[in-house]
Design an enzyme around this catalytic site. Structure first.
Site, PDB file in Angstrom:
ATOM      1  N   MET B   1      -7.749  14.825  -0.303  1.00 56.02           N
ATOM      2  CA  MET B   1      -6.545  13.771  -0.714  1.00 56.02           C
ATOM      3  C   MET B   1      -7.217  12.623  -1.479  1.00 56.02           C
ATOM      4  SD  MET B   1      -4.377  11.327   1.800  1.00 56.02           S
ATOM      5  CE  MET B   1      -3.221  12.617   2.521  1.00 56.02           C
ATOM      6  N   CYS B   2      -6.423  12.032  -2.583  1.00 56.51           N
ATOM      7  CA  CYS B   2      -6.905  11.095  -3.584  1.00 56.51           C
ATOM      8  C   CYS B   2      -5.557  10.388  -3.867  1.00 56.51           C
ATOM      9  CB  CYS B   2      -7.603  11.540  -4.648  1.00 56.51           C
ATOM     10  SG  CYS B   2      -9.259  12.287  -4.378  1.00 56.51           S
ATOM     11  N   GLY B   3      -5.963   8.895  -4.338  1.00 57.26           N
ATOM     12  CA  GLY B   3      -4.723   8.306  -4.934  1.00 57.26           C
ATOM     13  C   GLY B   3      -4.698   8.092  -6.423  1.00 57.26           C
TER      14      GLY B   3
END
Lengths: 230, 305
Positions: B1-3
């Protein structure tokens, strides 16, 4: 239906999501209007009482998850996993919904007036989902029971590995998934579509414009010779 | 997960707030990516005949570079005056001539210095730490510009290092941020290395950046290069690509990595989650939608070569 005439006001810029969900777990139900949801996740999750909840703005992931009995309205768009595993009640979104809307939902009615993205109604287990716009790819994948009604178009792989669920689409279907076929629309279907459109409050579409899709029951698991393998 | 987050300002008068707004968006995506953060801002064009380089000393044990000495040496090599500004281990250099000459000199005479980006308008700042810590360290909130993209990282395919942080440069004024994970990055890295593309990390996202660099070098338009990703990259991705004119967005066909876009008369924004867009003024009345899988979106004539 809520028995109290009083509507609580709840501002998510002032109070926390946890405080909201704690309030909504009161088993007596009631009515709440929530402002400034600002895309927060897990709003109005796990309700099990006749609440009326109005969320005034866009909401994040898993809104209205596991809903039972409550009527939840979103005056905006919803993130991934809207009304996931809903048991009963009604969830209505006036904007769009992201992926996996109504996934595994057992009962109740989910209405999305805009579009729903990929995997709408994946593994549906009995709920009715009405989408005013279009749905993305792999919608109703492995749907076991219930109805997906789409007033717009459907993306690729619609109804792949379907069981007993039924799909109605008014627009174009990009492609059907494995074992999903078009089936004849009979008078029961027409009555069901008319009823769902009325319940969803969608005007301007008539039942005869829809096509019905269901399982051809030709996959391995449908053959009696393989029953012993399960 | 990353933004990931991107902001393109349609109203130039809002330019003073670019860094502040993008910082706000990325900070709201902290729990998608708590271990490092970075931004590419498009601002402050290099004077005619000059190139702008974003430099950083990435070796964690080094106290920093002697930027003045590097500036003097580089100025002598390119026979013209070099100017620079420093910021938290970063330096933005304005150098007469072209990027290749300056980069060749730097790799020879200042091997500890990494060139994170180059072009006329791009500036890249990135490092480890929570997004708030990292962005505060670089003073991003105070920086003006026309548009920018940024990233908050939760490392999955490689270590938490500055080199593994995003954005990754993919050519002059171009860079990539990635949310997702690629499955064929080892094979693709070897193929790209044979084509002369250099890699500094084991990070899958750097391979995606290298792929774009290679395709663009071979004459593809940005749109063609991005469409090539759909065929040649195996895995999950939402990409945002920054260009001198704007940015482009692409999601893989499976689309299990999120993205939301929103547009008002004043701005266009992309973010992994609507939460980040909600912080922008006018968000409540913005048109918002989810970008369709496998389709290239662009703003600000980003795809005009």
């Amino acid at each position: 239906m809520a028995t109290t005439a009083e509507t609580h006001s709840f501002d998510l810029r002032v109070e926390s999501v946890r405080a909201l969900n704690a309030l909504l777990h009161d088993p007596h139900g009631g009515a709440v209007r929530v402002c400034h949801p600002d895309g927060a996740h897990a709003l109005a999750v796990g309700l099990n009482a006749p609440w009326e909840v109005e969320l005034d703005g866009h909401v994040g992931y898993y809104c209205a998850g596991m809903n039972a009995q409550a009527q939840i309205t979103v005056r905006g768009s919803a993130g991934v996993g809207l009304a996931e595993n809903m048991m009963s009640g009604r969830v209505e979104v006036f904007g769009n919904a992201s992926g996996a809307a109504g996934a595994t939902a057992h009962g109740g009615l989910l209405v999305v007036h805009g579009d729903a993205a990929a995997r709408a109604g994946i593994s549906l287990k009995g709920a009715a989902i009405v989408v005013g716009g279009s749905v993305g790819h792999m919608s109703a994948f492995m749907a076991q029971s219930g109805t997906l009604l789409v007033c717009g178009d459907a993306g690729e792989g619609l109804g792949d590995s379907l069981y007993e669920a039924v799909i109605y689409v008014r627009g174009r279907v990009a492609s059907l998934g494995a074992d999903c076929v078009e089936q004849e629309l009979d008078s029961d279907d027409l009555a069901r579509i008319t009823r769902l459109l009325a319940e969803a409050g969608i005007d301007g579409a008539s039942a005869a414009e829809f096509r019905r899709y269901g399982s051809a029951r030709e996959l391995y698991n449908f053959h009696v010779d393989n029953a012993g393998s399960y | 997960m990353c933004g990931i987050a991107g902001l393109y300002l349609k109203t130039p008068a809002l330019g003073d707030r670019l860094g502040a707004e993008l910082s706000k968006m990325l900070t709201l995506l902290s729990d998608r990516g708590p271990d490092s953060a970075g931004v590419a801002l498009y601002r402050d064009p290099a004077p005619p005949g000059h190139v702008k380089l974003s430099l950083q000393v990435i070796d964690g044990t080094s106290p920093g570079a002697d930027w003045a000495a590097i500036s003097d040496g580089l100025g002598e090599a390119v026979a013209g005056p070099v100017s620079f500004e420093t910021c938290a281990g970063h330096a933005i250099f304005f150098v007469p001539g072209d990027a290749a000459t300056a980069q060749a000199w730097l790799s020879h005479h200042a091997p500890a210095v990494s060139v994170m980006g180059s072009g006329q308008v791009i500036e890249i700042y990135k490092g480890v730490g929570t997004p708030r810590e990292a962005l505060d360290r670089f003073g991003i909130s105070g920086l003006a510009g026309s548009h920018g993209i940024g990233h908050t990282r939760m490392a999955t395919e490689s270590r938490v290092t500055t080199e593994g942080s995003h954005p990754f440069s993919t050519g002059a004024d171009l860079c990539l941020v990635h949310n997702g994970s690629l499955s064929n990055h080892n094979r693709l890295r070897r193929d790209l290395q044979r084509e002369g593309i250099a890699f500094g990390t084991d990070c899958d996202s750097e391979v995606a950046a290298g792929y774009l660099t290679w395709r663009l070098r071979e004459g593809a338009t940005l749109e063609q290069a991005l469409e090539g990703c759909l065929a040649d990259l195996d895995g999950f991705f939402t990409f945002a690509v920054g260009t001198a004119e704007g940015f482009a967005v692409l999601r893989d066909p499976i689309a299990c990595k999120p993205a939301v876009m929103a547009e008002t008369d004043d701005w266009v924004a992309i973010a992994s989650e609507y939460r980040a867009i909600a912080a922008l003024e006018g968000a409540e009345d913005a048109e918002t939608w989810e970008p369709e899988p496998g389709r290239v979106y662009s703003w600000g004539s980003a795809l005009v070569a």
